[in-house]
Design an enzyme around this catalytic site. Sequence first.
Site, PDB file in Angstrom:
ATOM      1  CG  HIS A 182      -0.585   0.300   2.500  1.00 49.09           C
ATOM      2  ND1 HIS A 182      -0.283  -0.672   3.442  1.00 49.09           N
ATOM      3  CD2 HIS A 182      -0.383   1.481   3.133  1.00 49.09           C
ATOM      4  CE1 HIS A 182       0.071  -0.102   4.577  1.00 49.09           C
ATOM      5  NE2 HIS A 182       0.029   1.208   4.412  1.00 49.09           N
ATOM      6  CG  ASP A 207       0.356  -4.041   2.800  1.00 46.63           C
ATOM      7  OD1 ASP A 207       0.875  -3.521   1.800  1.00 46.63           O
ATOM      8  OD2 ASP A 207      -0.423  -3.417   3.561  1.00 46.63           O
ATOM      9  CB  SER A 257       2.766   1.735   6.482  1.00 50.24           C
ATOM     10  OG  SER A 257       1.511   1.333   6.909  1.00 50.24           O
TER      11      SER A 257
HETATM   12  N1  ARG Z   1      -4.764   0.347   7.696  1.00 48.37           N
HETATM   13  C1  ARG Z   1      -3.503   0.467   7.023  1.00 48.37           C
HETATM   14  C2  ARG Z   1      -3.016   1.915   7.114  1.00 48.37           C
HETATM   15  O1  ARG Z   1      -3.513   2.648   7.880  1.00 48.37           O
HETATM   16  C3  ARG Z   1      -3.548  -0.057   5.639  1.00 48.37           C
HETATM   17  C4  ARG Z   1      -4.371   0.720   4.645  1.00 48.37           C
HETATM   18  C5  ARG Z   1      -4.365   0.164   3.264  1.00 48.37           C
HETATM   19  N2  ARG Z   1      -5.235  -0.991   3.099  1.00 48.37           N
HETATM   20  C6  ARG Z   1      -6.583  -0.945   2.870  1.00 48.37           C
HETATM   21  N3  ARG Z   1      -7.251  -2.073   2.763  1.00 48.37           N
HETATM   22  N4  ARG Z   1      -7.244   0.177   2.734  1.00 48.37           N
HETATM   23  O2  ARG Z   1      -2.443   2.540   6.274  1.00 48.37           O
HETATM   24  N1  GLU Z   2      -1.167   1.291   7.668  1.00 46.24           N
HETATM   25  C1  GLU Z   2      -0.609   2.364   8.446  1.00 46.24           C
HETATM   26  C2  GLU Z   2       0.364   3.237   7.658  1.00 46.24           C
HETATM   27  O1  GLU Z   2       0.184   3.444   6.499  1.00 46.24           O
HETATM   28  C3  GLU Z   2      -0.013   1.814   9.652  1.00 46.24           C
HETATM   29  C4  GLU Z   2      -1.108   1.482  10.525  1.00 46.24           C
HETATM   30  C5  GLU Z   2      -1.058   2.276  11.791  1.00 46.24           C
HETATM   31  O2  GLU Z   2      -1.627   3.365  11.849  1.00 46.24           O
HETATM   32  O3  GLU Z   2      -0.425   1.736  12.695  1.00 46.24           O
HETATM   33  O4  GLU Z   2       1.267   3.820   8.199  1.00 46.24           O
END
Ligand code: ARG
Ligand code: GLU
Length: 725
Positions: free
Chosen positions: A93, A229, A660
């Site tokens: 991502h 990911d 991330s």
């Molecule tokens: N929750 C993660 C973050 O905050 C991953 C986001 C990307 N994935 C998704 N299914 N939207 O960035």
């Molecule tokens: N998916 C998150 C990011 O893009 C990390 C998730 C979190 O907030 O810990 O940094």
Amino acid sequence: MFSLSFQRIFPARVLLACCLLCLNFNARAKEGMHVPATLKSKEADMRAMGLEIPVEELFNEQGTGLNNAVVLFGKGCTGEIISSKGLVLTNHHCGYGTVQGLSSIDHDYFARGFWAMNREGELPCPGLTVTFVRGMENITARVLNGIDDTLNDIARNAIISKRIQSLEKAYAYTSGLDASIRPLYTGNQYYVFLTQTYKDIRLVAFPPNGIGVFGGDAENWMWPRHTGDFSMFRVYAGAGNKPADYAKDNKPYDAKEFFTINAGGYKEGDFTMVYGFPAVTDEYVTSSQVQQVQYISDPIRIAVRTQKLGIWNASMQQSRDVFLKYTSKRAGIANGWKKWQGEVKGLQVNNVTSKKLQYEQRFQQWAVAHDSAYPYAVGMPALIEAQTISIDSILKTDEYVREAVYGIELISQATATERLMQCFRTRMSAAALQDTLTKLVKNMGGFYKNYDAPTDEKVFAGLMQTYFAACPGWLPSYYRIEYQQHGSDFAQWAHAVYNTSLFTTQERLQKFAANATVSDSLRLLSDPAWQLYHSISVMRSNHITPALTHYSERMRYLNRLYMKAQMAQRNGADLYPDANFTLRLSYGKVKGIDPDGAAPYSYQTTLNEVVALDDSTSYEFKVPQKLKDLYAKKDYGHWAVNKTVPVAFITDNHTSGGNSGSPVLNAKGQLIGTNFDRVWEGTMSDLNFDPRLCRNISLDVRYTLFIIDKFGGAGWLLKEMKIVR
Ligand code: ARG
Ligand code: GLU
């Protein structure tokens, strides 16, 4: 009020038991995101928990630490160097936007993945950067010398910013690196960070969405998790291994420090570290500020997005076309929506405001006893509370304006009026005007490609009603009149707007542009979508923004002094600075979770579970055929463990957005995984870290290697890595 009800519900004995429990928890999980230059003070604790290397290997003043193998990837993620030839591992991502730019129908990397089969096959990524932090130094004394703490922020900032400017210049000159000076502890400390930003970055490996986004939104922020990911890039350097613009002949960056990969795995209780760039946390705010998040900002955002997602989902289910247009946008707004729900729940079950209130009472006792040294500390939380209460209703309105009004796509698209109007103001000939306008409208193709006006019309009707009900005192005359003129019926009003606005379709706008004459600016200015945007925005900039600006200036001052006093009260012990996108290290352990006390979840998921979830009718859970074939043949190469491949695992490291892509390290500082998410029940760790519920989710490096090797057939990459067990 909260403290009273807290005591009624929890008599003293229960409280004592809770406190003991908390202590016990603290012994197991470690809150904190530490500045690498301060790790020496943590070393004994880290060793006691399992660290096997000197902290100097993680960071040292000679500049040879593993910090040189952690990079800020793009502007908002972390990545890690995993070979001497500049290979960077990060999340899928995190590479997504870049890969979107490199993709087309003929090169659909989301559907088919991308695997460079040699160096020549790696794809340049215009605009992508990778930043190294070579060194850092606490220079608080030089920045703040002689400045009285209570000096007002305008005067203070005037002095500080001058000093920072000249210090940055001096540091850059002597180091030959970029220097940026950043505040920590809400402006009570200043650090200089010496960095290098590389600009020739190339795509090396990117699994298809069937792996990299597997589980999609359904599994986002969730455990158990099955998303592969990851993605891989390479840093290229110019002469002298230095940053350079893209050039075909640039050489792979020669990395002296890179992570050794440990494919030997881990078990529950093993020591772990996460090294990366967490973006924002607010761990030291008062109970009143927590309440603002818990009862105002988060609930408004959640409610409005629930409504909008409901409308989008219904349209997406009815039409494949709408589905494709909205799937990425939906992921964007659903990400925060889900996180905030976890945050509110976590703040509730943890009684965070009550805990903060208790803390504030102890703080107050301390402040009274230290009145001579910290006169401003007495009554500080109450002072902050008075400020927060005074802004609550303005804040509420602003949240609704941003989520409900600007959340309507047509309304935000109408902001283009400002750009189009510029052309009318420059008094060009009709032909030149038409030409410029047409070009501008053509550039809006990206928006219209993913826009469905009938869906957005329903969003308009729904969200306008929500705004009307929630902010009756904040309706500009234009809003009231239009609403009444359309039978006080939101659907009718919406219909009229979408029928007449120029911005509803690109064709309509294009036709307007192609035939525009100088006097047509009026047609633009009377557009109903623009009129509505404009009336709300004028109200906002006259009555909301100034109050919010004044509030945040005031709060910056109060929070800085409150932080200063808290540092003194707690003798600086265990106080780590809030995240602000600077490099941090957190440590903890591999650990399962039992969020609702029903049944614990294991700390690890496997490929067997991925295949069991396979659903060829679902966009999010469709396992690529080739992966199923590998599974059927149990063709796992070196990456099999108990006749399967581990996929993801959880640890209780303190992380946040921006982490991330961060390297997850074992006790020897070797790479065992790549961080990519948190468990939603624990996302309140941005305000309050709870060892029972806070877990970060990482991709097991063995899954990464298995996919590159067996699925991508890019085994040549493994040869340049240092893999141990
Ligand atoms: N929750 C993660 C973050 O905050 C991953 C986001 C990307 N994935 C998704 N299914 N939207 O960035
Ligand atoms: N998916 C998150 C990011 O893009 C990390 C998730 C979190 O907030 O810990 O940094």
